[in-house]
Design an enzyme around this catalytic site. Structure first.
Site, PDB file in Angstrom:
ATOM      1  N   TYR A  32      39.803  49.930  29.795  1.00 28.41           N
ATOM      2  CA  TYR A  32      39.926  48.465  29.828  1.00 28.41           C
ATOM      3  C   TYR A  32      40.801  47.963  28.680  1.00 28.41           C
ATOM      4  CZ  TYR A  32      37.140  47.656  33.890  1.00 28.41           C
ATOM      5  OH  TYR A  32      36.729  47.620  35.198  1.00 28.41           O
TER       6      TYR A  32
ATOM      7  N   GLN B 152      40.485  37.957  43.424  1.00 34.79           N
ATOM      8  CA  GLN B 152      39.810  39.212  43.074  1.00 34.79           C
ATOM      9  C   GLN B 152      40.369  39.729  41.751  1.00 34.79           C
ATOM     10  OE1 GLN B 152      39.653  41.735  46.978  1.00 34.79           O
ATOM     11  NE2 GLN B 152      41.243  40.207  47.190  1.00 34.79           N
TER      12      GLN B 152
ATOM     13  N   VAL C 266      41.226  40.014  37.781  1.00 36.48           N
ATOM     14  CA  VAL C 266      40.471  39.745  36.547  1.00 36.48           C
ATOM     15  C   VAL C 266      41.425  39.444  35.399  1.00 36.48           C
ATOM     16  CG1 VAL C 266      38.511  41.168  37.280  1.00 36.48           C
ATOM     17  CG2 VAL C 266      40.380  42.237  35.962  1.00 36.48           C
ATOM     18  N   ASP C 267      42.723  39.318  35.708  1.00 41.46           N
ATOM     19  CA  ASP C 267      43.731  39.266  34.635  1.00 41.46           C
ATOM     20  C   ASP C 267      43.909  37.899  33.975  1.00 41.46           C
ATOM     21  OD1 ASP C 267      45.311  37.851  36.550  1.00 41.46           O
ATOM     22  OD2 ASP C 267      46.335  39.696  37.181  1.00 41.46           O
TER      23      ASP C 267
ATOM     24  N   HIS D 139      35.663  38.661  40.955  1.00 44.17           N
ATOM     25  CA  HIS D 139      35.414  39.953  40.301  1.00 44.17           C
ATOM     26  C   HIS D 139      35.349  39.843  38.785  1.00 44.17           C
ATOM     27  CE1 HIS D 139      36.858  42.340  44.107  1.00 44.17           C
ATOM     28  NE2 HIS D 139      35.681  41.772  44.251  1.00 44.17           N
TER      29      HIS D 139
ATOM     30  N   CYS E 147      23.669  40.891  18.510  1.00 40.07           N
ATOM     31  CA  CYS E 147      22.267  41.337  18.675  1.00 40.07           C
ATOM     32  C   CYS E 147      22.167  42.853  18.640  1.00 40.07           C
ATOM     33  CB  CYS E 147      21.679  40.808  19.989  1.00 40.07           C
ATOM     34  SG  CYS E 147      22.065  41.837  21.440  1.00 40.07           S
TER      35      CYS E 147
ATOM     36  N   GLU F 162      53.061  44.569  53.139  1.00 37.41           N
ATOM     37  CA  GLU F 162      52.454  45.581  54.020  1.00 37.41           C
ATOM     38  C   GLU F 162      51.514  44.893  55.013  1.00 37.41           C
ATOM     39  OE1 GLU F 162      53.078  48.863  53.399  1.00 37.41           O
ATOM     40  OE2 GLU F 162      54.149  48.524  51.517  1.00 37.41           O
TER      41      GLU F 162
ATOM     42  N   ALA G  92      54.964  37.835  47.093  1.00 37.58           N
ATOM     43  CA  ALA G  92      54.356  36.520  46.856  1.00 37.58           C
ATOM     44  C   ALA G  92      55.240  35.663  45.941  1.00 37.58           C
ATOM     45  CB  ALA G  92      52.969  36.700  46.251  1.00 37.58           C
TER      46      ALA G  92
HETATM   47  P1  OAD Z   1      45.133  46.500  46.269  1.00 38.34           P
HETATM   48  O1  OAD Z   1      45.847  47.351  45.294  1.00 38.34           O
HETATM   49  O2  OAD Z   1      44.114  47.133  47.148  1.00 38.34           O
HETATM   50  O3  OAD Z   1      46.172  45.771  47.225  1.00 38.34           O
HETATM   51  C1  OAD Z   1      47.295  45.117  46.721  1.00 38.34           C
HETATM   52  C2  OAD Z   1      48.035  44.530  47.892  1.00 38.34           C
HETATM   53  O4  OAD Z   1      49.117  43.770  47.385  1.00 38.34           O
HETATM   54  C3  OAD Z   1      48.620  45.533  48.864  1.00 38.34           C
HETATM   55  O5  OAD Z   1      48.266  45.174  50.196  1.00 38.34           O
HETATM   56  C4  OAD Z   1      50.137  45.427  48.657  1.00 38.34           C
HETATM   57  O6  OAD Z   1      50.868  45.634  49.861  1.00 38.34           O
HETATM   58  C5  OAD Z   1      50.256  43.998  48.187  1.00 38.34           C
HETATM   59  N1  OAD Z   1      51.428  43.690  47.338  1.00 38.34           N
HETATM   60  C6  OAD Z   1      52.085  44.499  46.479  1.00 38.34           C
HETATM   61  N2  OAD Z   1      53.072  43.838  45.850  1.00 38.34           N
HETATM   62  C7  OAD Z   1      53.049  42.564  46.336  1.00 38.34           C
HETATM   63  C8  OAD Z   1      53.801  41.391  46.087  1.00 38.34           C
HETATM   64  N3  OAD Z   1      54.797  41.381  45.198  1.00 38.34           N
HETATM   65  N4  OAD Z   1      53.480  40.265  46.765  1.00 38.34           N
HETATM   66  C9  OAD Z   1      52.484  40.256  47.679  1.00 38.34           C
HETATM   67  N5  OAD Z   1      51.730  41.344  47.944  1.00 38.34           N
HETATM   68  C10 OAD Z   1      51.995  42.478  47.295  1.00 38.34           C
HETATM   69  O7  OAD Z   1      44.510  45.277  45.412  1.00 38.34           O
HETATM   70  P2  OAD Z   1      43.356  44.266  45.831  1.00 38.34           P
HETATM   71  O8  OAD Z   1      43.407  43.957  47.271  1.00 38.34           O
HETATM   72  O9  OAD Z   1      43.401  43.160  44.863  1.00 38.34           O
HETATM   73  O10 OAD Z   1      38.080  45.572  42.599  1.00 38.34           O
HETATM   74  O11 OAD Z   1      42.071  45.133  45.542  1.00 38.34           O
HETATM   75  C11 OAD Z   1      40.811  44.559  45.705  1.00 38.34           C
HETATM   76  C12 OAD Z   1      39.851  45.096  44.683  1.00 38.34           C
HETATM   77  O12 OAD Z   1      39.866  46.516  44.694  1.00 38.34           O
HETATM   78  C13 OAD Z   1      40.204  44.765  43.242  1.00 38.34           C
HETATM   79  O13 OAD Z   1      39.736  43.489  42.848  1.00 38.34           O
HETATM   80  C14 OAD Z   1      39.491  45.834  42.488  1.00 38.34           C
HETATM   81  C15 OAD Z   1      39.914  47.002  43.327  1.00 38.34           C
HETATM   82  O14 OAD Z   1      39.169  48.126  43.228  1.00 38.34           O
HETATM   83  C16 OAD Z   1      37.236  46.043  41.687  1.00 38.34           C
HETATM   84  O15 OAD Z   1      37.601  46.682  40.722  1.00 38.34           O
HETATM   85  C17 OAD Z   1      35.800  45.701  41.978  1.00 38.34           C
END
Ligand code: OAD
Length: 247
Positions: free
Chosen positions: A71, A106, A108-109, A124, A155, A220, A236
């Site tokens: 982290y 989702q 956390v940044d 998240h 603490c 994708e 995006a």
């Molecule tokens: P992922 O890494 O699973 O998916 C990222 C998505 O962003 C993919 O579908 C890519 O195609 C897309 N992508 C990449 N570059 C992009 C861009 N420039 N513009 C638009 N889309 C783009 O990430 P999350 O869906 O956020 O949770 O993952 C969900 C959760 O899984 C996270 O919050 C984290 C992870 O494990 C925990 O840690 C609990």
């Protein structure tokens, strides 16, 4: 392809302008153009790290130092990143639509906050908050690098990142806010997320079943592509600013 995207942008822009209750569910892809790695794509974190060693309560109980070192590294990457034009566009959409626009993230940044979004549900958690495993106190902490690993609470309890790990329940408050927004949405935008992680991904189903039209912005395909009225296959940071032109 470009023509299809342009036509899609025109009609999504009109829908965005007219809709009364818009939800944007965002994921790591929104921050990719800020230089923050995603989880599942090429170069994604889960390609080179194992979540069960770094992002579960069991991993933290076993080796809090290892988890914190990971982290601490991520916080270092994030603190050098800036919100990109995608984040800025989402903040501008909130300014234009006021209470009719909610971002559920989702991520956390903290980049949505930094860009200016205020109606924001952080499903998240937040990598810049710590939580004491003993007394539960949540504190903002922006130290990069951390001065001591693992950090401790006044603490004396061990501090953990205030994020949701695999196998953990979401915060009830955040989840209820997200469900409420999804149920009332007339337009649901799914932006930069693979939509593979539940319960977050279930919000799209909820919104769609309650009558929202669905728009996806992602280079994708996702499991919800079939249900989407708009599929804008691109970055995006390039597509979202186009939604604001000639508003
Ligand atoms: P992922 O890494 O699973 O998916 C990222 C998505 O962003 C993919 O579908 C890519 O195609 C897309 N992508 C990449 N570059 C992009 C861009 N420039 N513009 C638009 N889309 C783009 O990430 P999350 O869906 O956020 O949770 O993952 C969900 C959760 O899984 C996270 O919050 C984290 C992870 O494990 C925990 O840690 C609990």
């Amino acid at each position: 392809m470009l023509d299809a995207i342009n036509a899609g942008i025109d009609s999504l822009r009109a829908a965005l302008r007219e809709s009364k209750a818009v939800v944007a569910l965002t994921g790591a892809g929104v921050s990719a153009e800020s230089g923050i790695p995603t989880f599942r794509g090429a170069g994604g974190l889960w390609r080179s790290f194992r979540p069960e060693q770094l992002a579960t309560p069991e991993a933290f109980a076993r080796d809090p130092r290892l988890v914190w070192e990971w982290y601490d590294w991520r916080r270092g990457v994030i603190c050098r990143a800036e919100p990109n034009p995608g984040h800025a566009a989402l903040a501008e959409i909130e300014r234009r639509k006021g209470g009719g626009f909610t971002v559920i993230t989702q991520n956390v940044d903290g980049l949505h906050d930094r860009a200016g979004n205020r109606r924001l549900v952080k499903l998240h958690g937040d990598i810049w908050r710590t939580r004491c495993v003993e007394c539960g106190t949540v504190t903002l902490n922006h130290d990069v690098p951390l001065t001591v690993i693992p950090p401790h609470c006044p603490c004396d309890g061990l501090l953990r990142p205030d994020v949701i790990w695999f196998g953990e329940a979401l915060s009830a408050l955040e989840w209820e806010g997200a469900v409420e927004a999804a149920r009332h949405a007339d337009l649901f935008m799914l932006i930069g997320t693979s939509a593979m992680v539940y319960p977050a991904a279930g919000l799209v189903e909820l919104g769609h079943e309650a009558g929202a039209r669905v728009a996806i912005i992602n280079p994708e395909t996702t499991p919800f592509s079939e249900r989407a009225q708009w599929r804008l296959e691109g970055a995006a940071g390039e597509i979202l600013p186009l939604l604001l032109e000639s508003w």
